[in-house]
Design a protein around this motif. Structure first.
Motif, PDB file in Angstrom:
ATOM      1  N   THR A  42       5.626   4.834   0.724  1.00 14.88           N
ATOM      2  CA  THR A  42       5.065   3.593   1.287  1.00 14.88           C
ATOM      3  C   THR A  42       5.671   3.365   2.660  1.00 14.88           C
ATOM      4  N   ASN A  43       5.349   2.225   3.243  1.00 12.75           N
ATOM      5  CA  ASN A  43       5.935   1.897   4.547  1.00 12.75           C
ATOM      6  C   ASN A  43       7.450   1.766   4.463  1.00 12.75           C
ATOM      7  N   GLU A  44       7.931   1.317   3.300  1.00 12.48           N
ATOM      8  CA  GLU A  44       9.373   1.128   3.143  1.00 12.48           C
ATOM      9  C   GLU A  44      10.055   2.314   2.472  1.00 12.48           C
ATOM     10  N   GLN A  45       9.298   3.148   1.768  1.00 13.32           N
ATOM     11  CA  GLN A  45       9.887   4.243   0.997  1.00 13.32           C
ATOM     12  C   GLN A  45       9.394   5.592   1.529  1.00 13.32           C
ATOM     13  N   PRO A  46      10.312   6.451   1.972  1.00  9.92           N
ATOM     14  CA  PRO A  46       9.881   7.791   2.422  1.00  9.92           C
ATOM     15  C   PRO A  46       9.253   8.577   1.274  1.00  9.92           C
ATOM     16  N   LEU A  47       8.612   9.695   1.613  1.00 11.76           N
ATOM     17  CA  LEU A  47       7.948  10.527   0.608  1.00 11.76           C
ATOM     18  C   LEU A  47       8.951  11.048  -0.410  1.00 11.76           C
ATOM     19  N   GLU A  48       8.563  10.962  -1.695  1.00 11.68           N
ATOM     20  CA  GLU A  48       9.365  11.498  -2.788  1.00 11.68           C
ATOM     21  C   GLU A  48       8.465  12.329  -3.683  1.00 11.68           C
ATOM     22  N   GLN A  59     -13.143   0.007  -0.940  1.00 12.93           N
ATOM     23  CA  GLN A  59     -11.873  -0.704  -0.769  1.00 12.93           C
ATOM     24  C   GLN A  59     -11.116  -0.228   0.467  1.00 12.93           C
ATOM     25  N   ILE A  60     -11.224   1.057   0.778  1.00  7.54           N
ATOM     26  CA  ILE A  60     -10.578   1.561   1.997  1.00  7.54           C
ATOM     27  C   ILE A  60     -11.180   0.895   3.237  1.00  7.54           C
ATOM     28  N   ILE A  61     -12.499   0.726   3.208  1.00 10.26           N
ATOM     29  CA  ILE A  61     -13.149   0.044   4.341  1.00 10.26           C
ATOM     30  C   ILE A  61     -12.733  -1.417   4.390  1.00 10.26           C
ATOM     31  N   ARG A  62     -12.633  -2.031   3.198  1.00  5.21           N
ATOM     32  CA  ARG A  62     -12.248  -3.453   3.142  1.00  5.21           C
ATOM     33  C   ARG A  62     -10.835  -3.670   3.653  1.00  5.21           C
ATOM     34  N   PHE A  63      -9.916  -2.757   3.282  1.00  7.12           N
ATOM     35  CA  PHE A  63      -8.514  -2.889   3.713  1.00  7.12           C
ATOM     36  C   PHE A  63      -8.206  -1.924   4.862  1.00  7.12           C
ATOM     37  N   GLN A  64      -9.133  -1.787   5.779  1.00  2.04           N
ATOM     38  CA  GLN A  64      -8.988  -0.795   6.842  1.00  2.04           C
ATOM     39  C   GLN A  64      -7.743  -1.046   7.696  1.00  2.04           C
ATOM     40  N   ASP A  65      -7.481  -2.298   8.034  1.00  2.00           N
ATOM     41  CA  ASP A  65      -6.314  -2.607   8.878  1.00  2.00           C
ATOM     42  C   ASP A  65      -5.015  -2.216   8.173  1.00  2.00           C
ATOM     43  N   GLN A  66      -4.929  -2.520   6.869  1.00  2.00           N
ATOM     44  CA  GLN A  66      -3.707  -2.178   6.134  1.00  2.00           C
ATOM     45  C   GLN A  66      -3.564  -0.661   5.997  1.00  2.00           C
ATOM     46  N   VAL A  67      -4.679   0.045   5.828  1.00  2.00           N
ATOM     47  CA  VAL A  67      -4.618   1.508   5.710  1.00  2.00           C
ATOM     48  C   VAL A  67      -4.160   2.121   7.037  1.00  2.00           C
ATOM     49  N   LEU A  68      -4.660   1.572   8.146  1.00  2.00           N
ATOM     50  CA  LEU A  68      -4.247   2.084   9.456  1.00  2.00           C
ATOM     51  C   LEU A  68      -2.777   1.793   9.735  1.00  2.00           C
ATOM     52  N   ASP A  69      -2.271   0.711   9.180  1.00  2.00           N
ATOM     53  CA  ASP A  69      -0.857   0.372   9.390  1.00  2.00           C
ATOM     54  C   ASP A  69       0.078   1.126   8.456  1.00  2.00           C
ATOM     55  N   LEU A  70      -0.474   1.935   7.560  1.00  2.00           N
ATOM     56  CA  LEU A  70       0.353   2.660   6.590  1.00  2.00           C
ATOM     57  C   LEU A  70       1.022   3.851   7.257  1.00  2.00           C
ATOM     58  N   ASN A  71       2.338   3.765   7.460  1.00  2.00           N
ATOM     59  CA  ASN A  71       3.129   4.837   8.063  1.00  2.00           C
ATOM     60  C   ASN A  71       4.219   5.242   7.071  1.00  2.00           C
ATOM     61  N   VAL A  72       4.130   6.415   6.533  1.00  2.00           N
ATOM     62  CA  VAL A  72       5.078   6.873   5.513  1.00  2.00           C
ATOM     63  C   VAL A  72       5.987   7.927   6.124  1.00  2.00           C
ATOM     64  N   GLN A  73       7.284   7.673   6.075  1.00  2.00           N
ATOM     65  CA  GLN A  73       8.234   8.633   6.633  1.00  2.00           C
ATOM     66  C   GLN A  73       8.198   9.928   5.837  1.00  2.00           C
ATOM     67  N   VAL A  74       8.253  11.049   6.541  1.00  2.00           N
ATOM     68  CA  VAL A  74       8.244  12.355   5.892  1.00  2.00           C
ATOM     69  C   VAL A  74       9.550  12.584   5.152  1.00  2.00           C
ATOM     70  N   PHE A 111       0.844  -1.184   0.000  1.00  2.00           N
ATOM     71  CA  PHE A 111       0.000   0.000   0.000  1.00  2.00           C
ATOM     72  C   PHE A 111       0.889   1.247   0.000  1.00  2.00           C
ATOM     73  N   GLY A 112       0.418   2.296  -0.697  1.00  2.00           N
ATOM     74  CA  GLY A 112       1.154   3.546  -0.779  1.00  2.00           C
ATOM     75  C   GLY A 112       0.229   4.727  -0.588  1.00  2.00           C
ATOM     76  N   MET A 113       0.856   5.910  -0.379  1.00  2.00           N
ATOM     77  CA  MET A 113       0.077   7.109  -0.078  1.00  2.00           C
ATOM     78  C   MET A 113       0.541   8.244  -0.995  1.00  2.00           C
ATOM     79  N   LEU A 114      -0.417   8.839  -1.748  1.00  2.00           N
ATOM     80  CA  LEU A 114      -0.139  10.021  -2.563  1.00  2.00           C
ATOM     81  C   LEU A 114      -0.584  11.239  -1.763  1.00  2.00           C
TER      82      LEU A 114
END
Length: 537
Positions: A179-185, A201-216, A164-167
């Motif tokens: 992503t969890n492994e890649q800081p923001l670029e 889909q966000i509701i379906r993958f709620q646990d994975q979304v909550l675990d998403l920690n992206v380094q600044v 999972f990744g975050m834009l």
């Protein structure tokens, strides 16, 4: 002149003054050398199989090199090269037959033993199951708190496979992705191959979304972005600052410093540790704790004594009952032997796990069939009282095992020579004397190795214990989840996979090695004792 792929034909004799070869008298017959003894189909099968093995090996080597495990990669390359050499080179027939067996022996026996030995010398367990780098990252992630004045970042969550990744839309209007492994670029849009999650889909993958920690940034101490709804993210900063140069954690609120204690933990001066730790080699500590830690040593001694008693009594009772039935149902005047024998071996035909669960229900103190029906509503704690529970375990194990002993003893009795028994009768020996002095010694020649194997099996008879009592009733004077009917293998299982005291794979591996040594010594001594029986034969 013979070509290279032609086998040289040597003359083997003469007939009528002309030389003959072993292919006959045709001097032009020179059979070509075959590529393989099995023909073209076997050759194609061999090439395809070797190709699959080489492809899998290349992938494994690539992964091992990526993880920096050069030794394992080198060993794998050597092994695969040796396999290719053995099967592609003509000859080496013993090697072609032995290689598959040696390969599986190495994978399922030697590697497991070596890895168990390695784990026994580490602190592997719930709190020490990864590397130091992973532990540092996990400590920072689990100690994060939301920055009170953190701005709200508009985000979109994307998914690629299991990742999972975050834009992120930053306040200045720029976009960044992480992503969890890649800081923001900084990016112009989400990378190709990533799919944006909709609300469902966000509701379906709620646990994975909550675990998403992206380094600044690349520095984890600068904080991470986290989102709870998949639309807005906030900055979280750890209360523990990691100093890479000093290899220490500092609590930014209290000032307490945690240093590497060399045992897989970050420890403060007052003894407090941060979790999780990481896996390190601790030498003989696990073995020493078995004998010095009262919480482990005392229950282990009781479990060890009970393990020997359970294995010996189970073997003795099964053998005695099976032998008794074999003698009775082998009597020459008995009618309907086949029907009786089928009925006798029926319990042996049922799955042991199912039988254990059925007996657990029948022996239930409140609702069991034994108390309710057979004993007229009695309330006997068959599985709750320590001694009754031990008796129940041996009884159920006898129910499961006497059929096997009946079959073995029946075969052994029927193979005894009749002339020796007749000689005993002619000398006036009684039936008991013939059984004790003639049949039993000869019977032991056949069944003694089986009795040793049965003892070793019962020594590690995990199924009947776990299905019937799960080791209960539990000891009250230890923090370990160990009970009166636990044997060593069930105790190892509980230590390794939890049950009250947390998982400790290192200690469980040390206990497994001790069990291995005990069973080995018992087997060696027992087999030496059985050599005396060979003289009888």
């Amino acid at each position: 002149m013979a070509t290279a792929d032609q086998e040289t034909v040597k003359p083997t004799g003469t007939a009528g003054g002309s030389s003959l070869n072993r292919w006959g008298d045709d001097p032009l017959f020179t059979p070509k050398k075959r590529l393989t003894s099995g023909g073209l189909i076997a050759l194609l099968f061999k090439v395809i199989l070797l190709g699959i093995i080489d492809a899998v090996a290349i992938l494994a080597v690539y992964i091992l090199i990526g993880k920096g495990d050069w030794i394992a990669a080198g060993v794998l390359v050597i092994v695969v090269a040796l396999v290719n050499f053995i099967y592609l080179r003509p000859g080496l027939l013993p090697g072609k037959y032995l290689t598959p067996g040696l390969f599986f022996l190495a994978i399922f026996q030697i590697f497991v033993i070596i890895y168990t030995g390695y784990i026994a010398f580490t602190n592997a367990g719930d709190a020490h199951n990864s590397t130091k780098e992973d532990a540092i990252a996990q400590i920072i992630r689990t100690s994060q708190d939301r920055v009170p004045d953190s701005p709200s970042y508009t985000v979109q969550v994307f998914k690629q496979g299991d990742q999972f990744g975050m834009l992120v839309a930053e306040p200045g209007g720029d976009l960044s992705f992480g992503t969890n492994e890649q800081p923001l670029e900084s990016v112009n849009a989400a990378p190709d191959g990533w799919d944006q999650l909709n609300l469902n889909q966000i509701i379906r993958f709620q646990d994975q979304v909550l675990d998403l920690n992206v380094q600044v940034t690349d520095d984890v101490n600068d904080g991470t972005l986290r989102t709870s709804d998949g639309q807005n993210a906030y900055v979280f900063v750890s209360s523990l600052a990691y100093d890479e140069a000093a290899d220490t954690f500092t609590n930014t609120q209290t000032g307490q410093v945690y240093v590497d204690d060399g045992e897989g933990n970050f420890r403060a001066e007052d003894g407090a540790t941060l979790t999780p730790g990481w896996r390190v080699v601790i030498g003989w500590d696990n073995f020493a704790s078995v004998f010095t830690n009262e919480q482990i040593r005392d229950p282990l001694l009781r479990v060890t004594v009970w393990t020997f008693a359970f294995a010996a009594l189970s073997t003795l009772v099964c053998f005695a009952f099976g032998l008794f039935l074999a003698i009775v149902l082998n009597h020459p005047t008995l009618r309907g032997k086949r029907i009786y024998r089928i009925l006798v071996i029926l319990p042996y035909a049922f799955p042991a796990y199912l039988t254990g669960l059925v007996w657990a229900g029948m022996l239930n103190q409140e609702f069991g069939y034994i108390n309710e029906v057979l004993l007229g509503g009695a309330s006997i704690p068959w599985l709750a009282d320590p001694w009754l529970a031990r008796f129940s375990v041996i009884f159920v194990n006898m129910w499961l095992g006497y059929g096997y002993m009946f079959l073995v003893c029946t075969g052994a009795l029927q193979s005894l020579p009749d002339d020796i028994v007749e000689a005993g009768k002619m000398d006036g020996a009684s039936a008991w004397r013939i059984f004790r002095s003639i049949k039993m010694p000869l019977l032991f020649v056949a069944v003694a190795p089986l009795l040793i194997a049965t003892f070793a099996y019962n020594f590690n008879n995990f199924g009947v214990i776990y299905m019937l009592t799960r080791g209960n009733p539990r000891f009250t004077d230890t923090t370990l989840d160990v009970g009166a009917t636990d044997i060593m293998i069930t105790m190892v299982y509980k230590v390794a996979f939890g049950g009250g005291g947390g998982r400790d794979l290192g200690l469980a591996s040390a206990l497994s090695i001790l069990i291995f040594i005990i069973v080995t010594v018992v087997a060696i001594v027992s087999f030496r004792q059985t050599k005396a029986l060979e003289d009888i034969n």
